[in-house]
Design a protein around this motif. Structure first.
Motif, PDB file in Angstrom:
ATOM      1  N   SER A   2      60.017  33.697 132.149  1.00 55.89           N
ATOM      2  CA  SER A   2      59.320  32.578 132.357  1.00 55.89           C
ATOM      3  C   SER A   2      60.075  31.664 133.348  1.00 55.89           C
ATOM      4  CB  SER A   2      59.453  31.624 130.933  1.00 55.89           C
ATOM      5  OG  SER A   2      58.363  32.189 130.144  1.00 55.89           O
ATOM      6  N   ASP A   3      59.176  30.933 134.144  1.00 51.64           N
ATOM      7  CA  ASP A   3      60.010  30.063 134.905  1.00 51.64           C
ATOM      8  C   ASP A   3      59.930  28.642 134.535  1.00 51.64           C
ATOM      9  OD1 ASP A   3      57.505  28.696 135.515  1.00 51.64           O
ATOM     10  OD2 ASP A   3      57.084  29.794 137.389  1.00 51.64           O
ATOM     11  N   SER A  48      58.252  25.886 135.249  1.00 48.94           N
ATOM     12  CA  SER A  48      57.051  25.119 134.838  1.00 48.94           C
ATOM     13  C   SER A  48      56.446  25.751 133.619  1.00 48.94           C
ATOM     14  CB  SER A  48      56.280  25.196 136.075  1.00 48.94           C
ATOM     15  OG  SER A  48      55.541  26.336 136.293  1.00 48.94           O
ATOM     16  N   GLN A  49      56.397  27.081 133.359  1.00 49.36           N
ATOM     17  CA  GLN A  49      55.841  27.943 132.465  1.00 49.36           C
ATOM     18  C   GLN A  49      56.304  27.471 130.959  1.00 49.36           C
ATOM     19  OE1 GLN A  49      56.447  31.965 133.959  1.00 49.36           O
ATOM     20  NE2 GLN A  49      54.392  32.167 134.637  1.00 49.36           N
ATOM     21  N   CYS A  50      57.910  27.347 131.176  1.00 51.41           N
ATOM     22  CA  CYS A  50      58.534  27.036 129.765  1.00 51.41           C
ATOM     23  C   CYS A  50      58.147  25.706 129.431  1.00 51.41           C
ATOM     24  CB  CYS A  50      59.983  27.097 130.130  1.00 51.41           C
ATOM     25  SG  CYS A  50      60.875  28.246 129.303  1.00 51.41           S
ATOM     26  N   ARG A  74      59.675  27.054 139.975  1.00 51.35           N
ATOM     27  CA  ARG A  74      59.310  28.346 139.866  1.00 51.35           C
ATOM     28  C   ARG A  74      60.549  29.153 139.989  1.00 51.35           C
ATOM     29  NH1 ARG A  74      54.670  27.912 138.276  1.00 51.35           N
ATOM     30  NH2 ARG A  74      53.503  26.701 139.728  1.00 51.35           N
ATOM     31  N   MET A 126      54.427  33.718 131.316  1.00 51.04           N
ATOM     32  CA  MET A 126      55.447  34.619 132.029  1.00 51.04           C
ATOM     33  C   MET A 126      54.808  35.321 133.218  1.00 51.04           C
ATOM     34  SD  MET A 126      57.277  35.832 129.200  1.00 51.04           S
ATOM     35  CE  MET A 126      57.230  35.461 127.441  1.00 51.04           C
ATOM     36  N   ASP A 127      55.966  35.822 134.163  1.00 51.19           N
ATOM     37  CA  ASP A 127      55.411  36.479 135.261  1.00 51.19           C
ATOM     38  C   ASP A 127      55.535  38.199 135.194  1.00 51.19           C
ATOM     39  OD1 ASP A 127      58.091  37.377 135.433  1.00 51.19           O
ATOM     40  OD2 ASP A 127      58.542  35.844 136.899  1.00 51.19           O
ATOM     41  N   ALA A 155      55.424  23.907 130.180  1.00 53.71           N
ATOM     42  CA  ALA A 155      53.980  23.885 129.825  1.00 53.71           C
ATOM     43  C   ALA A 155      53.757  24.476 128.275  1.00 53.71           C
ATOM     44  CB  ALA A 155      53.047  24.810 130.648  1.00 53.71           C
ATOM     45  N   ARG A 156      54.316  25.518 128.079  1.00 60.57           N
ATOM     46  CA  ARG A 156      54.192  26.007 126.530  1.00 60.57           C
ATOM     47  C   ARG A 156      54.915  25.171 125.690  1.00 60.57           C
ATOM     48  NH1 ARG A 156      55.538  30.878 128.768  1.00 60.57           N
ATOM     49  NH2 ARG A 156      57.800  30.812 127.905  1.00 60.57           N
TER      50      ARG A 156
END
Ligand code: GLN
Length: 283
Positions: free
Chosen positions: A7-8, A10-12, A49, A1-2, A14-15
């Motif tokens: 979520s961007d 890459s975060q989504c 991003r 989360m930013d 990765a999770r």
């Protein structure tokens, strides 16, 4: 989360990778997110991003849950690539496998281009084999059969989506819709798994139509029917090509030889396992 709580890309991803079964890994996470966003994987890298909208996250999440519960990736996206074709697939059809491309290659090697040859695909499912052959041999006349109305509807949709006009789809078991017709080449990827094989209760196979997978105590019931009636449907010099399991080559060569086929041979797939056996009907 930013900081905005979103979520961007890459975060989504990765999770998701952390939650998917280890053997799926990053590839499946990217494939599902690409599907949700309607973008290719290169786009995901270029837009790592970019924030995702709440509904995109929710749709991705729903697919992840289904994957974690074991559904095949191809049924989640409704698509699977086979040969040069992007095919629609669903729970009425077997998911086309890369090893079946060997069957297509061997068939094409026996189908000279530019001739109006008669070809059949028995148990066509999504239409994978029939459509691959028809697209490579536009002058061939291809008949594709399947006992399942749902499978035939999917195969017809695939023919339409790819603008392939030289395949006719007929409903029925194996040869039944082809009474009185003769072919230069017949290919089939029939069910060939033994009814009691524990693999049927594992992985993707749990979700695929049992009628497309299992075929009697030794897995050869459908293949016996196909080989048994093949002589009535093949022209002199015509070919029969069958996909089968890694341990069935010798048994199928024996069936073909006893039925009077010649040039009987088994070919191995990319994993060096017996996969396709072919024979020529001498007429
Ligand atoms: N190749 C599939 C598998 O073993 C089976 C397909 C079939 O029975 N035709 O996973």
């Amino acid at each position: 989360m930013d900081s905005s709580g979103q979520s961007d890309v890459s975060q989504c991803l990765a999770r998701a990778v952390g939650r998917l079964p280890a053997e799926d890994g990053r590839h499946v996470a990217e494939h599902l997110l690409s599907h949700v966003l309607g973008r290719d994987r290169a786009w995901l890298f270029a837009h790592a991003r970019d924030p995702l909208a709440a509904d995109e996250i929710a749709r991705f999440e729903a697919l992840l849950e289904r994957r974690i519960a074991g559904e095949p990736v191809a049924y989640l996206t409704g698509r699977r690539g086979f040969w040069t074709l992007d095919l629609a697939v669903g729970p009425d059809t077997l998911i086309p496998r890369p090893e079946t491309e060997l069957l297509v290659e061997l068939a094409l090697a026996r189908l000279p281009a530019g001739q109006a040859l008669d070809v059949a695909d028995l148990g066509t499912g999504s239409g994978a084999i029939a459509l691959a052959l028809a697209s490579e041999r536009p002058q061939a006349r291809v008949m594709a059969t399947d006992a399942s109305a749902g499978a035939l509807a999917m195969a017809e949709r695939n023919a339409r989506e790819h603008g392939i006009g030289n395949v006719r789809f007929l409903r029925g078991d194996w040869w039944q819709p082809l009474a009185g017709q003769c072919f230069d080449l017949v290919a089939s990827n029939p069910p060939y798994i033994a009814d009691a094989d524990p693999h049927l209760g594992q992985g993707d196979l749990r979700h695929e139509p049992m009628s497309a997978l299992a075929s009697g105590a030794d897995g050869l019931d459908a293949i016996r029917v196909i080989v048994g009636d093949a002589p009535r449907h093949l022209r002199a010099g015509g070919w029969l090509l069958l996909e089968h399991g890694w341990d069935q080559g010798a048994g199928i060569r024996e069936l073909l030889l006893r039925s009077g086929f010649d040039e009987v041979a088994t070919e191995r797939d990319l994993e060096a396992r017996d996969r396709v056996t072919s024979g020529r009907w001498p007429g």
